[in-house]
Design an enzyme around this catalytic site. Sequence first.
Site, mmCIF file in Angstrom:
data_model
loop_
_atom_site.group_PDB
_atom_site.id
_atom_site.type_symbol
_atom_site.label_atom_id
_atom_site.label_comp_id
_atom_site.label_asym_id
_atom_site.label_seq_id
_atom_site.Cartn_x
_atom_site.Cartn_y
_atom_site.Cartn_z
ATOM 1 N N ASN A 195 13.810 33.054 -62.688
ATOM 2 C CA ASN A 195 12.715 33.112 -62.100
ATOM 3 C C ASN A 195 12.746 33.353 -60.838
ATOM 4 O O ASN A 195 12.393 35.399 -60.487
ATOM 5 C CB ASN A 195 11.726 32.672 -62.121
ATOM 6 N N HIS A 242 17.113 22.364 -57.857
ATOM 7 C CA HIS A 242 16.729 23.804 -56.995
ATOM 8 C C HIS A 242 16.287 24.603 -55.855
ATOM 9 O O HIS A 242 16.499 25.581 -55.701
ATOM 10 C CB HIS A 242 15.244 24.069 -58.091
ATOM 11 N N ASN A 280 9.123 31.210 -57.720
ATOM 12 C CA ASN A 280 9.691 32.173 -58.319
ATOM 13 C C ASN A 280 8.439 33.714 -58.320
ATOM 14 O O ASN A 280 8.492 34.689 -58.516
ATOM 15 C CB ASN A 280 8.049 31.786 -59.530
ATOM 16 N N ASP A 283 20.797 28.089 -57.278
ATOM 17 C CA ASP A 283 21.357 27.567 -58.067
ATOM 18 C C ASP A 283 21.664 27.642 -59.489
ATOM 19 O O ASP A 283 21.256 28.939 -59.552
ATOM 20 C CB ASP A 283 20.676 26.125 -58.245
#
Length: 186
Positions: A112, A20, A66, A91
């Site tokens: 997100n 991530h 997020n 990613d």
Amino acid sequence: MKFLLVGLGNIGPEYALTRHNAGFMVLDRLAAQHGFSFSMTRLAYTAQWQYKGKQLFFIKPTTYMNLSGKAVNYYLKQEKIPVENLLVITDDKDLPFGKLRLKPKGSPGGHNGLRNIDELLGTQEYARLRVGIGNNFSKGRQVDFVLGQFPEDELIQLPDYLDRAGNAVLSFCTLGIQAAMNNYNQ
């Protein structure tokens, strides 16, 4: 001409080499290769670098993935950078490891961080570089996968992959989105 180059990721050592954090890794690799460094500022680690007559402003949001839009929106306004000179590096589990996909706009595709950027900017009309991380996870294990570390075979390939992604970023800034897409989309 000024550009805002955003690497998405999560802060903290527990996330450092996770899938991530591919966006952070691309920017860290560029910084290491070209001798600039990041410092902690409001909402992000930031760095500036002059490259081929262009002023590049890099951010790695410290708001966690997020809420990335908060930092992106702030620095677009703070640095007076037009949204067409924004590139978000993230990613992408829908691309195999080793694949890059540069796009001039698009949907968040379940990401997100991108969703929050879209909401706070009020548009999906900004460039993004998607760094493929693959999707080798079983049903219900997506979070564990994206927050997991790269396996040994991918770690060996990671430096070359990050170099290609960094070159795509610089190509976006110097040659424009279309030429960069032609050179780096596979």
